[in-house]
Motif scaffolding. Sequence first.
Motif, mmCIF file in Angstrom:
data_model
loop_
_atom_site.group_PDB
_atom_site.id
_atom_site.type_symbol
_atom_site.label_atom_id
_atom_site.label_comp_id
_atom_site.label_asym_id
_atom_site.label_seq_id
_atom_site.Cartn_x
_atom_site.Cartn_y
_atom_site.Cartn_z
ATOM 1 N N ASN A 90 42.458 34.892 35.677
ATOM 2 C CA ASN A 90 41.591 35.696 36.555
ATOM 3 C C ASN A 90 41.281 37.062 35.947
ATOM 4 O O ASN A 90 41.238 38.080 36.635
ATOM 5 C CB ASN A 90 42.220 35.867 37.930
ATOM 6 N N THR A 275 43.458 38.892 43.281
ATOM 7 C CA THR A 275 42.156 39.099 42.664
ATOM 8 C C THR A 275 41.128 39.465 43.733
ATOM 9 O O THR A 275 41.022 38.788 44.765
ATOM 10 C CB THR A 275 41.704 37.833 41.919
ATOM 11 N N SER A 289 41.908 42.359 39.143
ATOM 12 C CA SER A 289 43.149 41.601 39.355
ATOM 13 C C SER A 289 44.353 42.497 39.157
ATOM 14 O O SER A 289 44.390 43.326 38.235
ATOM 15 C CB SER A 289 43.232 40.400 38.400
#
Length: 852
Positions: A90, A275, A289
Motif C-alpha cells: 500500500n 491506508t 499509509s
Amino acid sequence: MQKKLKLAVIALCCTPAAFAQKDSTATGDASIEAFTFTEAQLGEDDDMSQNVTIVNANNNVYASQVGYLFSPVRFRYRAFNQKYNEIYINGAEMNDMESGQFRYSMVGGLNQQTKGVEYSLPFENNLFSVSAMGGSNNYNFRPARQAAGHRITLSAANRNYILRGAYNYASGLTDKGWAFAGSITCRWANEGYVEGTFYNSLSYYLGIQKVINDKHSLSLMTWGNPTKRASQGAATDESYWIANNRQYNPYWGYQNGKKRNSRVVNDFAPTALMTWDFDISDEMKLTTSLYGKYTKYKSTKLNYNNSENPQPDYWKNLPSSYYDVWDKDDKLNRTAQGLTDWNTAYNFLTSSKENRQINWDRLYWSNQTASAQGSDALYYVQAKNNNHLTLGLSSSLKMDLNKNTLFNIGIQMRTNKGMHYQTMEDLLGATSFHNYNTYAMSSYSLAQDGAYYDLNNRNQTIGKGDRFGYDYNIFVNKAGAWTSLQYNKGKLHSFVAAKVNGVSMQREGKMRNGMFAENSYGKSGTAHFLEGGGKFGGSYNLSGGHAVSLGAGYEWKAPQASTAFVSPEQNNDFVADLKNERVFSSELGYQFQNNWLHANISGYYSHIDNATEWQQFYFDDINSFSYVSLTGIKKAYYGVEWGLNFKVNSAFNIKAIGTVSEAKNLNNSKVWYMSSTSSKFNEANNGNKELCLNKNMREAGTPLTALSLILSYHNHGWYLDLNGNYYDRIYLYYSPSYRYESTLKTRQSVSNNVYNSDGTINPDAVAQAKGKGGFMLDASIGKSIYLKHGSLSINLMITNVLNNRSICTGGYEQSRSEYTSSGNVRAYKFSNNPKKYYAYGTNGMLNIAYKF
C-alpha cells in the motif's frame, strides 16, 4: 486547479494530523493477477531472508517468468543483492532497515493477498517510488481489492512442508461502503523433504475498509506468519559421499531415540497498516499509509565450551583429515598410519546413520559428568535473537497534469529499533554456566577484564532464557522525498525521477565488554548520511510492432547498518572508510510484438563504487570469532536477457527465456578484521591496513547463466506446462581471510605456490570455488472446473522431474587454513572442501482449490 494543488500539498504535509483526527479514505487502484508467490520464494529456507528476487512485468516475457521459473536454484535478478529490490505494501516500504532486504517470510502463506500488485522494473515509472536498481513491487492489501467470495485450498507436497490448508474470504465492497477480508493458512510437516527438519506455520490476514464517500476511503489491515521450523546445514562433498545422500543434514541427531535438530528458527513479524485514500479530484489522488511492525526472530545453535566440537561433520572427524587424498606427493600426510586412520574414520561414519549425526545423549552425559565435578556446561544450545520495532509513514500524490503528463511526488519516513542479543536455550543437563568469554581464556585470566562479556555483571550465572555473550540495540532512522514526471505522447513513452533521503544510525550497548570497557556500554556516536539520485527511462514505438527502450540512473546509497559497525557484538566502533555507495545503472532494450510473437531482449550494465561488506565467522586457526569489514569495493553487473513467446495457435505457446550475465568485483578491497579474543585490528598484519585480493570474485548463490524452453498448452480449462531449464556458472561465497595479503604471504612460505617467480599472484591460489550446474525439467498440469455453485481448480506441480540431484544451489568456502600455527601442512584441504547445498530431487505439490 491552483486551489486543488494547495489542498493536495497541505494533505501531503499533514497526513499524521489527518490520521490523528480520523479523517477519511478512498478505494485503491485495480490490480492484475499476473504473478503469485510460490512457497519456495517465501523465505522458508533461509534464516533471515530468502535469496530470491521477485520481479515481474506483464509486457516483458523474461521478467514475467523468471521469479517463479528459476526459484528452485535461488535465482536473483541480475545477481543483485536483494537490498536493491524494494518491496512496498500500500505504498509503504517494507524492506528491513538494517540489512535493506525484504524478508519474504513476512508474507508467507498470504498467496491471495500478494496477487494484487503493481510491478515496476528498474526503468519503469510507478506511482509509489523511484524504482530500485533491481525493481520495485507494491502489493495492494486493501480488502475491497481482493476477489470477493470464499476460497478453500488444500495442498499436499514433499517439500519443506507436506500439508497446507487455507481459507480466504472477501466480502467485496458492500452497498454501504464496507469491505471485509480475512485469511488463515496452515502449513505443516513433522519431517520435510530433508531429514531432521520440520515445519509449523500459521499465517493470518484480517482487513476492513470503509469508503466514506466519493473522496475518502480508510483501510485497516493486520497480518502475520508465526513460523517454527528446523534448518538444513551445508556440507562438503566428502560428507555427502559418505552419507550417500546430497540432502545429508548435519544439524540433527538422536536424543533418547527421537530426532532433534540443533538449528530451530522461530520467526514472527506481526504488522498493522492503515491506508487513507483521498481522491482530491479526477486528476489528483493522495495515498497515505501508516504502519507498525514488530519482528521477533530467534535461531538456535549448538555450541561448546572447553571441549571438542560436537558437529558430526567437523573436519577432524572426516577421513580426509588423516590422509591427503588430493596431493599424491604429500609424503608427510600420506603414511600407512594415516591410511589406516582414514579407513577407521570411513568405516565408523558409514556403519551407522547415528554416527553421522549429533550424539545428544553423549552431550548430556558429558555435561552431567562436568556438573558433578563443579564445572560449567561443556555443551549447550544458544539462541541468537534479532528483534525489530519498525514504524513507517508514507504519502504520495498523483497528479494528471494533462492527458500526456503524469506527475508524482511522495515522502517516506521510517524508524527502526533493532534489538540483538544471545540467550541460553538449553543447558543440556548441566547445572551451571557463566557469562565468561571462554574464547579469550587463553589470553586472559578471570582476574582480568578481558575474560568477561559484561563487566557490569562479572560473575553472572546463566540459566535458561538469560542473555549472555552480547546484547545491543541498533537505531536507524530514514526520511526522504521522491518525485517523478511521466510523459507519453504518440510513439514516445518517457519519465524522469529523483529522490533524496537522510539516514542516521547508532549503536547502544547493553553489556560492558571486558576488552572494550570504555567503548561498548551505552550509545555510540551517530553516523549521518545524505543519499539520493535520479534516473530516466523511455521507449519509442517503431512501426510494425517494433519498440526500443533506454534507461539510466545514478544514485548515492547509504551503507546498511548491518555492515556499518566493525564488531557490533563487542563495541561501538564504526567501520573505517565508511562511505555512501555510488551506483550507476543502465539498460538498452528491444521489443517486438505481433499476433504470433512477443519478444524482448535487453542488455544492461550497472556499476557500484564504495561498497561495504561485513561478515562474521568462527576462525578455527585462532579459536575465535573473526569480524571482517571489506570497504572500497567496486562491482560491475552486466549481461543480456531475453524472452520469446511464440503463439503456435490459440492454445499452444512455445517460450524461450534466458540470461547470460556477469557480476564481479573490479578491485581488491581494503580489509579490517578483529577477533573476539583480541581488541586489536589486523593483528596478523601488525595492526596495519591491508588488502583482500578479492578482485574478480563473483556474486554467489545464484546462477549467472540460466536458460529455459517452455511448452505451454492452455485449452478449455486444461493447462499443461513443461519447462526445461539449464543453469551454469554458480559461484560459492568466497572466504576473505583466505585472500588477505598477510595470509597469502604465510601460504607462500608454507606451500610455495601462491606467487609466481616474477612476483605476480598465481590465479589458482585465489580462484573462487564453484558449484556444478545442470539441466532440470519441471512440469505442471491442471484443470479448472466451473460448477453450479462456484468453481474447482486442481493443479499438480512437479519440480525436477528427472531427479537431477547434482545441481549445486549455493554454498561457501571454509574460512580455515591448510596449515597449523607451527607451519605444518594439514592433510585436510579446506580449499578443496567448500560447504554446499544441492537442489532437491523430484518433488511436487498438489493443490485443490474451491471458490464460491
